[in-house]
Scaffold this motif. Structure first.
Motif, short mmCIF file in Angstrom:
data_model
loop_
_atom_site.label_atom_id
_atom_site.label_comp_id
_atom_site.label_asym_id
_atom_site.label_seq_id
_atom_site.Cartn_x
_atom_site.Cartn_y
_atom_site.Cartn_z
N ASP A 291 0.82 -1.20 0.00
CA ASP A 291 0.00 0.00 0.00
C ASP A 291 0.87 1.26 0.00
OD1 ASP A 291 0.94 0.06 2.62
OD2 ASP A 291 -1.05 0.00 3.54
N TYR A 292 2.18 1.10 -0.07
CA TYR A 292 3.10 2.23 -0.15
C TYR A 292 3.22 2.67 -1.60
CZ TYR A 292 7.39 4.97 0.11
OH TYR A 292 8.31 5.98 0.03
N THR A 293 2.99 3.94 -1.86
CA THR A 293 3.03 4.42 -3.24
C THR A 293 4.04 5.54 -3.45
OG1 THR A 293 1.17 5.89 -2.78
CG2 THR A 293 0.65 3.75 -3.73
N TRP B 31 9.64 2.70 -4.15
CA TRP B 31 8.90 2.02 -3.09
C TRP B 31 9.42 0.65 -2.73
CZ3 TRP B 31 6.24 -2.48 -4.06
CH2 TRP B 31 6.12 -2.83 -5.41
N HIS B 32 10.12 -0.03 -3.61
CA HIS B 32 10.60 -1.36 -3.26
C HIS B 32 11.91 -1.34 -2.48
CE1 HIS B 32 12.52 -0.61 -7.16
NE2 HIS B 32 13.49 -1.37 -6.72
N GLY B 33 12.61 -0.24 -2.49
CA GLY B 33 13.88 -0.22 -1.79
C GLY B 33 14.00 0.83 -0.70
N ALA B 34 13.26 1.94 -0.83
CA ALA B 34 13.45 3.05 0.10
C ALA B 34 12.92 2.81 1.51
CB ALA B 34 12.81 4.32 -0.49
N PRO B 35 11.71 2.31 1.69
CA PRO B 35 11.24 2.15 3.07
C PRO B 35 12.03 1.05 3.79
CG PRO B 35 9.42 2.00 1.53
CD PRO B 35 10.69 1.95 0.74
N ALA B 36 12.06 1.15 5.10
CA ALA B 36 12.66 0.08 5.90
C ALA B 36 11.59 -0.97 6.12
CB ALA B 36 13.15 0.64 7.23
N THR C 89 15.44 -17.47 -0.92
CA THR C 89 14.35 -18.23 -1.54
C THR C 89 14.05 -19.49 -0.73
OG1 THR C 89 15.90 -19.43 -2.96
CG2 THR C 89 14.88 -17.44 -3.87
N SER C 90 14.67 -19.64 0.43
CA SER C 90 14.51 -20.88 1.19
C SER C 90 13.09 -21.06 1.70
CB SER C 90 15.49 -20.92 2.36
OG SER C 90 15.24 -19.86 3.24
N ALA C 91 12.36 -19.95 1.97
CA ALA C 91 11.00 -20.07 2.47
C ALA C 91 10.03 -20.46 1.37
CB ALA C 91 10.56 -18.77 3.12
N GLY C 92 10.39 -20.25 0.11
CA GLY C 92 9.61 -20.61 -1.06
C GLY C 92 8.10 -20.63 -0.90
N ASN C 93 7.41 -19.85 -1.67
CA ASN C 93 5.95 -19.83 -1.74
C ASN C 93 5.27 -19.30 -0.49
OD1 ASN C 93 6.25 -21.05 -4.25
ND2 ASN C 93 5.90 -23.08 -3.45
N VAL C 94 6.01 -18.82 0.48
CA VAL C 94 5.41 -18.33 1.71
C VAL C 94 5.34 -16.80 1.64
CG1 VAL C 94 5.67 -18.16 4.21
CG2 VAL C 94 6.28 -20.27 3.04
N LEU C 95 4.12 -16.27 1.77
CA LEU C 95 3.97 -14.82 1.81
C LEU C 95 4.45 -14.31 3.16
CD1 LEU C 95 0.51 -14.16 0.18
CD2 LEU C 95 2.69 -13.22 -0.55
N VAL C 96 5.27 -13.28 3.11
CA VAL C 96 5.80 -12.68 4.31
C VAL C 96 5.24 -11.27 4.42
CG1 VAL C 96 7.91 -11.99 5.51
CG2 VAL C 96 7.91 -14.03 4.07
N VAL C 97 4.78 -10.91 5.61
CA VAL C 97 4.26 -9.57 5.85
C VAL C 97 5.38 -8.69 6.38
CG1 VAL C 97 2.57 -8.18 7.12
CG2 VAL C 97 1.99 -10.50 6.41
N HIS C 98 5.52 -7.52 5.76
CA HIS C 98 6.46 -6.52 6.24
C HIS C 98 5.69 -5.22 6.44
CE1 HIS C 98 9.39 -9.11 3.97
NE2 HIS C 98 9.96 -9.02 5.15
N ARG C 99 6.18 -4.41 7.36
CA ARG C 99 5.63 -3.07 7.58
C ARG C 99 6.77 -2.10 7.71
NH1 ARG C 99 0.02 -2.94 10.63
NH2 ARG C 99 -0.70 -4.98 10.06
N THR C 100 6.45 -0.85 7.45
CA THR C 100 7.43 0.20 7.70
C THR C 100 7.13 0.80 9.07
OG1 THR C 100 6.05 1.91 6.67
CG2 THR C 100 7.63 0.77 5.24
N GLY D 93 3.86 2.61 9.19
CA GLY D 93 2.58 1.94 8.98
C GLY D 93 2.27 1.39 7.61
N ASN D 94 3.14 1.53 6.63
CA ASN D 94 2.88 0.93 5.33
C ASN D 94 3.02 -0.59 5.42
OD1 ASN D 94 2.63 3.37 3.58
ND2 ASN D 94 4.66 3.72 4.42
N MET D 95 2.27 -1.30 4.59
CA MET D 95 2.31 -2.76 4.59
C MET D 95 2.75 -3.28 3.23
SD MET D 95 -1.05 -4.03 6.64
CE MET D 95 -2.20 -2.86 5.97
N ARG D 96 3.38 -4.45 3.27
CA ARG D 96 3.74 -5.16 2.05
C ARG D 96 3.69 -6.65 2.33
NH1 ARG D 96 9.79 -5.16 -0.22
NH2 ARG D 96 10.03 -6.43 1.63
N LEU D 97 3.13 -7.40 1.41
CA LEU D 97 3.17 -8.86 1.47
C LEU D 97 3.88 -9.33 0.22
CD1 LEU D 97 0.43 -8.13 3.10
CD2 LEU D 97 0.05 -10.56 2.87
#
Length: 136
Positions: A71-73, A77-82, A108-119, A122-126
């Motif tokens: 939801d970060y625009t 956006w893929h590299g700047a936020p922590a 890639t060891s987790a393979g196929n597993v969606l990981v949730v990240h936040r800044t 409050g921004n979110m990324r899966l």
């Protein structure tokens, strides 16, 4: 790709991922897995974010396909936020220091597993990385 936050917009994200990966000649099973990841990530954001839009990030390299929805625009956006990990109880896990590299690009060891990240703000990324064999 950017999309507005509308009901079923997550299907558009998945359809886009599947079409792009198919055009690049990746195996149908891999294309469907990555498309499903985009749909699930978009659906999660639809239910957990009040932002007006989402962004899809898709990369293909010699080892893996990386798909992420955020939801970060802002710019870069893929590299700047922590992007920081989130616990199973949806709590932000603050490390001793901020990461210097995007956590989706490392493993890639987790393979196929969606990981949730936040800044921290409050921004979110899966997202996930799915290992593959490069097309010939």
């Amino acid at each position: 790709m950017d999309t507005e936050r509308t009901l079923n917009s997550y299907n558009l994200l998945g359809d886009t991922v599947e079409a792009v990966l198919t055009v690049f000649g990746l195996p149908p099973l891999l294309s469907r897995r990555a498309a499903d990841a985009a749909r699930v990530a978009g659906h999660y954001l639809y239910g957990h974010s009040d932002r007006t839009g989402y962004r899809l990030w898709l990369t293909i390299d010699e080892h893996a396909v990386t798909v992420a929805v955020t939801d970060y625009t802002g710019p870069d956006w893929h590299g700047a936020p922590a992007w920081l990990p989130v616990s199973h109880k949806d709590q932000l896990r603050l490390p001793d220091r901020l990461p210097t590299a995007d956590p989706l690009g490392r493993d890639t060891s987790a393979g196929n597993v969606l990981v949730v990240h936040r800044t921290p703000d409050g921004n979110m990324r899966l997202g996930c990385r799915i290992a593959h064999t490069a097309p010939t």
